[in-house]
Design an enzyme around this catalytic site. Structure first.
Site, PDB file in Angstrom:
ATOM      1  N   GLU A 185       0.823  -1.216   0.000  1.00  0.00           N
ATOM      2  CA  GLU A 185       0.000   0.000   0.000  1.00  0.00           C
ATOM      3  C   GLU A 185       0.859   1.270   0.000  1.00  0.00           C
ATOM      4  O   GLU A 185       0.800   2.086   0.936  1.00  0.00           O
ATOM      5  CB  GLU A 185      -0.984  -0.023   1.171  1.00  0.00           C
ATOM      6  N   GLU A 341      -6.020  -8.244  -0.993  1.00  0.00           N
ATOM      7  CA  GLU A 341      -6.587  -8.356   0.356  1.00  0.00           C
ATOM      8  C   GLU A 341      -8.086  -8.153   0.217  1.00  0.00           C
ATOM      9  O   GLU A 341      -8.555  -7.043  -0.024  1.00  0.00           O
ATOM     10  CB  GLU A 341      -6.002  -7.278   1.285  1.00  0.00           C
TER      11      GLU A 341
HETATM   12  C1  GAL Z   1      -4.395  -3.122   4.806  1.00  0.00           C
HETATM   13  C2  GAL Z   1      -2.947  -3.529   4.892  1.00  0.00           C
HETATM   14  C3  GAL Z   1      -2.783  -4.806   5.676  1.00  0.00           C
HETATM   15  C4  GAL Z   1      -3.558  -4.739   6.948  1.00  0.00           C
HETATM   16  C5  GAL Z   1      -4.989  -4.438   6.664  1.00  0.00           C
HETATM   17  C6  GAL Z   1      -5.844  -4.374   7.891  1.00  0.00           C
HETATM   18  O1  GAL Z   1      -4.524  -1.796   4.480  1.00  0.00           O
HETATM   19  O2  GAL Z   1      -2.380  -3.704   3.620  1.00  0.00           O
HETATM   20  O3  GAL Z   1      -1.434  -5.024   5.951  1.00  0.00           O
HETATM   21  O4  GAL Z   1      -2.976  -3.768   7.759  1.00  0.00           O
HETATM   22  O5  GAL Z   1      -5.069  -3.208   5.995  1.00  0.00           O
HETATM   23  O6  GAL Z   1      -5.516  -3.319   8.727  1.00  0.00           O
END
Ligand code: GAL
Length: 702
Positions: A185, A341
């Site tokens: 990110e 994700e």
């Molecule tokens: C995303 C990030 C993950 C994790 C997730 C939940 O933005 O890429 O590493 O932190 O949020 O907080």
């Protein structure tokens, strides 16, 4: 380009690059389209984000077994494991990751490895405290979080190059590694440290050549800010009243976006040189706007992004993730993408998210991603962490590691995907309509937010939702894209324009397209300086209307009255239009400018331009407006969709996959006007399609 030419272009580009690219890194273009299903050996990428380093090795085999039993064939790993990969400067240890990959590989699970630069190890901070970024107030961050370093710091960059090189060397021939995710990110924090300042000066020099040009284009005559040395140029940091010259500020936003792309390129170049057969991506953030993704994505092979529907909006706003999917797809030529994700449980850091949703929602959101062009979905995360900041952020499994309702739902989807994969492969989202996102305008509105209640992305959503309610696919595209395949193009509040963009829009309309423009368009040139032409400036001729007066008021009860007498609230901004060649489609209903034009239609070449001088809070207004534009442009609407049901279509030559997603707790029915077969059973389907609650149907149509 017409629709089928466009489909053919996408198809021919989307080969698995390993087969298509010649031998060496030297011959390879910077970024190569990837067919993700082929990359994963013919399987839809279905996985989880996995952190084996946080669990005892004795558990890894059980994890792999449970994943395999759930149909999982993919993990993303390693993006925060720098301290474990390089426990001491220059001493690398990948043995633990090798063991994890071996166990996973034995269960048919392959990986994308994160370069671990999102979380530099404590020894690096201790040795080089200056790697920490500095915030707007000039305060240096302190160790204890992640991604808090300056992208321009030479010590950080040297250490990053070293660990990325070691990772690439170690895994370049590992068949279980499909590719690399660069960092995690990227895009924050914006940097205000001295390395960043020096880099900004170099960027300005490269752009303007001379200080005279910069002073002219930025209008530094205002408040006597004329620079006589490059070193005098500041960053838009904490000035008195929080103001900076908007021209400087916009260039800083562009600089920061470029610096982030250069940082990704720095890693991509190393990975490509050492491990040319591996696919490259980075996980992005949908509508996040600090970065011009259309530029950054030239550095990677395929788009991946992190989809958290509950985090981003009200879960009932079921179109919102679709807008983000479509923007992400549009940020790289509408190639299919993956969700790196995908929300797989309740979000929460220091506090829990306030509402639990049924496990089935996660499946539906994952299918929504597929409906919008995803060829891979990886749930965040396999198992809720016992440690650290994200103890409250639910994974598929809870900390206890036992199969729960979310695991069962993931397993259900895992059993469905093999059947679906051959149908999905080679299909793409093709849209007759596009929304144009202008990164320059988005940034410029952050710098000068116009009025309370103005929201650039909110306006995108108003139009987006109106087309989606009619079951019409929408692309979200960027100024550098080709507009020619679209029938309708919506460019809301196109605040900052340049001559190239204006001539592309002119060509689009001249050759038959329908363009919708809205208030505050054509106001600024590319230097974020207000035009001296009558508004909407360089777009006046296209719009066939001029603006000599406006009312920024957002709280009054203004209305817009259309030609059929329909009355709708006009809630944000009011351009009072003076048509030159355009005809009036609607006028204002109240106040001193009652009966003055609010919306116009101009014929231009073979096409049309609609200019809307305001924004409404009424969905019906946007339904009617987009319906009118569809009529002009010959866009066919889809079936009538009950509220809470979304339709999206993927297609390949000769075949369409129709996704009908029901986000409601009630069964719903959609009546299609074509004969279809059910994608899972193959059975012919009646025209009336029933969709059970929180579920979907996928139908094949010729
Ligand atoms: C995303 C990030 C993950 C994790 C997730 C939940 O933005 O890429 O590493 O932190 O949020 O907080």
């Amino acid at each position: 380009m017409n629709k089928s030419a466009k489909l053919m272009a996408i198809l021919s580009a989307a080969v698995l690059f390993a087969a298509a690219s010649p031998s060496g890194a030297q011959n390879r273009p910077a970024s190569r389209p990837v067919n993700l299903i082929r990359l994963n050996g013919g399987k839809f990428i279905y996985g989880v984000d996995y952190y084996p380093e946080a669990w005892s090795e004795a558990r890894w085999t059980k994890d792999a077994q449970m994943m395999q039993a759930a149909g999982i064939n993919f993990v993303r790993m390693g993006e925060f494991a720098w301290a474990k990969m390089e426990p001491k400067e220059g001493e690398f240890d990948f043995s633990w990751l090798d063991r994890a990959l071996r166990i996973l590989g034995a269960h048919g699970i392959r990986a994308i490895l994160g370069t671990p630069t999102a979380a530099p190890p404590p020894w690096l901070y201790a040795e080089y405290p200056d790697i920490e970024a500095v915030n707007k107030e000039g305060v240096r961050y302190r160790f204890g979080s992640r991604r808090d370093y300056s992208l321009e710091n030479p010590h950080f960059l040297a250490a990053a190059r070293s660990v990325v090189t070691a990772l690439a060397e170690h895994y370049k021939n590992n068949p279980d590694v499909l590719g690399f995710q660069i960092d995690n990110e990227v895009g924050s924090p914006r940097c205000y440290d001295s390395d960043c300042l020096a880099a900004f000066h170099a960027w300005c020099r490269a752009k303007y050549g001379t200080l005279a040009a910069l002073n002219h284009d930025w209008g530094t005559i205002f408040w006597g800010q004329t620079y006589s040395a490059w070193s005098q140029i500041p960053l838009p940091w904490n000035t008195l009243y929080g103001v900076s010259n908007p021209s400087l500020w916009l260039d800083y936003d562009r600089f920061f976006s470029d610096a982030t792309s250069d940082y990704v390129k720095m890693q991509a170049d190393i990975l490509r040189r050492i491990a040319p057969s591996k696919a490259l991506t980075t996980n992005e953030m949908g509508l996040f706007d600090a970065i011009d993704y259309s530029e950054l994505n030239r550095q990677i092979d395929f788009v991946a992004w992190d989809n958290y529907p509950m985090l981003a909006q009200d879960p009932k706003d079921y179109f919102a993730p679709g807008l983000a999917h479509d923007l992400m797809r549009g940020s790289k030529d509408n190639q299919n993408f993956m969700v790196m994700e995908e929300e797989g449980g309740l979000p929460g850091w220091s506090t829990f998210w306030s509402r639990q949703v049924p496990a089935m929602d996660y499946r539906l959101w994952a299918y929504q991603a597929i409906a919008h062009g995803a060829d891979g979905v990886s749930f965040f995360r396999w198992r809720t962490s016992r440690y650290g900041t994200e103890q409250y952020w639910q994974g598929i499994l809870d900390q206890d590691g036992v199969a729960n309702s979310r695991y069962k739902v993931v397993a259900r989807m895992g059993s469905e995907l093999p059947k679906l994969t051959p149908l999905l492969e080679g299909t793409h989202v093709i849209s007759p309509v596009a929304l144009l996102v202008s990164p320059d305008s988005r940034w410029a509105f952050h710098i000068q937010p116009l009025v309370k209640g103005f929201n650039y992305d909110g306006q995108l959503a108003l139009f987006y939702d109106a087309f989606r309610r009619k079951g019409i696919n929408v692309d979200v595209i960027f100024p550098s894209d080709d507009f020619s395949s679209y029938k309708v193009l919506v460019a809301p509040s196109l605040f900052v324009v340049n001559p190239v963009l204006v001539s592309k829009l002119t060509r689009f309309v001249s050759s038959g397209g329908t363009l919708i423009l809205t208030y505050r368009s054509g106001v600024k040139n590319q230097y974020n300086v207000v035009t001296k032409e009558t508004l909407p400036g360089a777009l006046s001729r296209l719009a066939g209307t001029e603006i000599h007066e406006f009312d920024p008021e957002t709280t009054q009860q203004q209305t817009i009255v259309d030609r059929d007498g329909g009355i709708y609230p006009a809630t944000v901004w009011h351009d009072i239009l003076s048509p030159t060649t355009a005809s009036v489609l609607a006028h204002y209903g109240e106040d001193f400018y009652a009966m003055r034009p609010a919306m116009t239609l101009n014929g231009f070449g073979k096409g049309h331009v609609i200019y809307l001088g305001t924004q409404s809070s009424s969905a019906t207004f946007y339904d009617r407006l987009t319906g009118f534009a569809d009529g002009l442009a010959g866009v066919h609407r889809g079936p009538v969709l009950p509220k809470g049901v979304e339709m999206s279509v993927r297609q390949r030559p000769g075949e369409k996959l129709i996704f009908l997603l029901n986000y409601t707790n009630q069964p719903q029915t959609v009546s299609l006007d074509e004969a279809t077969r059910d994608a899972f059973s193959g059975d012919p389907q009646k025209r009336e399609v029933k969709i059970s609650p929180i579920n979907l149907r996928i139908l094949i149509a010729p």
